[in-house]
Scaffold this motif. Structure first.
Motif, PDB file in Angstrom:
ATOM      1  N   ALA A  89      12.853 -26.277  21.143  1.00 51.33           N
ATOM      2  CA  ALA A  89      11.628 -27.067  21.210  1.00 51.33           C
ATOM      3  C   ALA A  89      10.378 -26.212  20.991  1.00 51.33           C
ATOM      4  O   ALA A  89       9.337 -26.738  20.593  1.00 51.33           O
ATOM      5  CB  ALA A  89      11.544 -27.794  22.550  1.00 51.33           C
ATOM      6  N   LEU A  90      10.473 -24.901  21.206  1.00 54.38           N
ATOM      7  CA  LEU A  90       9.337 -24.008  20.990  1.00 54.38           C
ATOM      8  C   LEU A  90       9.236 -23.518  19.542  1.00 54.38           C
ATOM      9  O   LEU A  90       8.272 -22.848  19.181  1.00 54.38           O
ATOM     10  CB  LEU A  90       9.434 -22.793  21.920  1.00 54.38           C
ATOM     11  N   ASN A  91      10.214 -23.862  18.713  1.00 55.66           N
ATOM     12  CA  ASN A  91      10.234 -23.392  17.330  1.00 55.66           C
ATOM     13  C   ASN A  91       9.426 -24.348  16.446  1.00 55.66           C
ATOM     14  O   ASN A  91       9.967 -25.249  15.800  1.00 55.66           O
ATOM     15  CB  ASN A  91      11.681 -23.278  16.839  1.00 55.66           C
ATOM     16  N   ALA A  92       8.118 -24.137  16.422  1.00 48.12           N
ATOM     17  CA  ALA A  92       7.221 -25.030  15.678  1.00 48.12           C
ATOM     18  C   ALA A  92       7.549 -25.090  14.185  1.00 48.12           C
ATOM     19  O   ALA A  92       7.524 -26.185  13.604  1.00 48.12           O
ATOM     20  CB  ALA A  92       5.769 -24.637  15.915  1.00 48.12           C
ATOM     21  N   PRO A  93       7.847 -23.967  13.514  1.00 45.24           N
ATOM     22  CA  PRO A  93       8.179 -24.079  12.088  1.00 45.24           C
ATOM     23  C   PRO A  93       9.416 -24.944  11.820  1.00 45.24           C
ATOM     24  O   PRO A  93       9.434 -25.728  10.864  1.00 45.24           O
ATOM     25  CB  PRO A  93       8.419 -22.621  11.657  1.00 45.24           C
ATOM     26  N   SER A  94      10.428 -24.847  12.664  1.00 50.73           N
ATOM     27  CA  SER A  94      11.630 -25.663  12.480  1.00 50.73           C
ATOM     28  C   SER A  94      11.324 -27.136  12.719  1.00 50.73           C
ATOM     29  O   SER A  94      11.814 -28.013  11.993  1.00 50.73           O
ATOM     30  CB  SER A  94      12.744 -25.186  13.416  1.00 50.73           C
ATOM     31  N   ARG A  95      10.501 -27.413  13.693  1.00 50.21           N
ATOM     32  CA  ARG A  95      10.125 -28.797  13.985  1.00 50.21           C
ATOM     33  C   ARG A  95       9.326 -29.397  12.833  1.00 50.21           C
ATOM     34  O   ARG A  95       9.557 -30.532  12.428  1.00 50.21           O
ATOM     35  CB  ARG A  95       9.349 -28.868  15.294  1.00 50.21           C
TER      36      ARG A  95
ATOM     37  N   ARG B  51       8.931 -32.775   7.907  1.00 51.94           N
ATOM     38  CA  ARG B  51       8.612 -32.792   6.482  1.00 51.94           C
ATOM     39  C   ARG B  51       9.788 -33.318   5.662  1.00 51.94           C
ATOM     40  O   ARG B  51       9.610 -33.994   4.648  1.00 51.94           O
ATOM     41  CB  ARG B  51       8.241 -31.389   6.017  1.00 51.94           C
ATOM     42  N   LEU B  52      11.010 -33.033   6.106  1.00 53.30           N
ATOM     43  CA  LEU B  52      12.211 -33.488   5.411  1.00 53.30           C
ATOM     44  C   LEU B  52      12.578 -34.934   5.748  1.00 53.30           C
ATOM     45  O   LEU B  52      13.586 -35.451   5.275  1.00 53.30           O
ATOM     46  CB  LEU B  52      13.379 -32.561   5.718  1.00 53.30           C
ATOM     47  N   GLY B  53      11.770 -35.591   6.571  1.00 53.95           N
ATOM     48  CA  GLY B  53      11.973 -37.004   6.853  1.00 53.95           C
ATOM     49  C   GLY B  53      12.769 -37.328   8.096  1.00 53.95           C
ATOM     50  O   GLY B  53      13.103 -38.489   8.333  1.00 53.95           O
ATOM     51  N   PHE B  54      13.094 -36.330   8.898  1.00 51.55           N
ATOM     52  CA  PHE B  54      13.811 -36.586  10.142  1.00 51.55           C
ATOM     53  C   PHE B  54      12.876 -37.236  11.154  1.00 51.55           C
ATOM     54  O   PHE B  54      11.675 -36.976  11.166  1.00 51.55           O
ATOM     55  CB  PHE B  54      14.341 -35.274  10.734  1.00 51.55           C
ATOM     56  N   THR B  55      13.442 -38.075  12.010  1.00 54.07           N
ATOM     57  CA  THR B  55      12.696 -38.739  13.073  1.00 54.07           C
ATOM     58  C   THR B  55      12.955 -38.021  14.391  1.00 54.07           C
ATOM     59  O   THR B  55      14.118 -37.773  14.745  1.00 54.07           O
ATOM     60  CB  THR B  55      13.145 -40.205  13.199  1.00 54.07           C
ATOM     61  N   PHE B  56      11.896 -37.709  15.110  1.00 49.11           N
ATOM     62  CA  PHE B  56      12.028 -37.072  16.412  1.00 49.11           C
ATOM     63  C   PHE B  56      12.615 -38.068  17.397  1.00 49.11           C
ATOM     64  O   PHE B  56      12.144 -39.196  17.521  1.00 49.11           O
ATOM     65  CB  PHE B  56      10.667 -36.583  16.903  1.00 49.11           C
ATOM     66  N   GLU B  57      13.683 -37.660  18.085  1.00 51.26           N
ATOM     67  CA  GLU B  57      14.346 -38.549  19.038  1.00 51.26           C
ATOM     68  C   GLU B  57      14.092 -38.162  20.483  1.00 51.26           C
ATOM     69  O   GLU B  57      14.324 -38.953  21.374  1.00 51.26           O
ATOM     70  CB  GLU B  57      15.850 -38.580  18.775  1.00 51.26           C
ATOM     71  N   GLY B  58      13.664 -36.951  20.715  1.00 52.12           N
ATOM     72  CA  GLY B  58      13.387 -36.546  22.080  1.00 52.12           C
ATOM     73  C   GLY B  58      13.752 -35.094  22.335  1.00 52.12           C
ATOM     74  O   GLY B  58      14.211 -34.381  21.451  1.00 52.12           O
TER      75      GLY B  58
END
Length: 91
Positions: free
Chosen positions: A19-25, A30-37
């Motif tokens: 959760a602390l990896n801002a570039p991965s998030r 950007r690739l279209g994934f939806t944040f689930e939690g």
């Protein structure tokens, strides 16, 4: 890889990261994934509690994303120096 997963009939594709990896998030979004939690205190890593951010793409979202990926990766989207003309928008 995502195309292969959905071509095989899977219904969801997941992206999990610290959760602390801002570039991965940012990449997931950007690739279209939806944040689930956030899966809090998923495990201890390097002496600290690691929270895991979960993202997904589901099969009903794939057709729109696939179209965006095809346009993004199309050779016409690159100039003579190999730079992209348009950025990926995800959806």
């Amino acid at each position: 890889m995502m195309k292969h997963v959905f071509d095989l009939g899977y219904r969801r594709y997941e992206w999990k990261c610290d959760a602390l990896n801002a570039p991965s998030r940012r990449a997931a979004e950007r690739l279209g994934f939806t944040f689930e939690g956030t899966f809090r205190q998923a495990f201890v890593y390097k002496g600290r509690n690691r929270d895991t951010a979960w993202y997904s793409v589901i099969d009903s979202e794939w057709p729109v994303l696939e179209t965006a990926f095809r346009a993004w990766l199309d050779p016409a989207n690159f100039d003579a120096d190999g730079r992209q003309r348009r950025r990926l928008r995800g959806t």
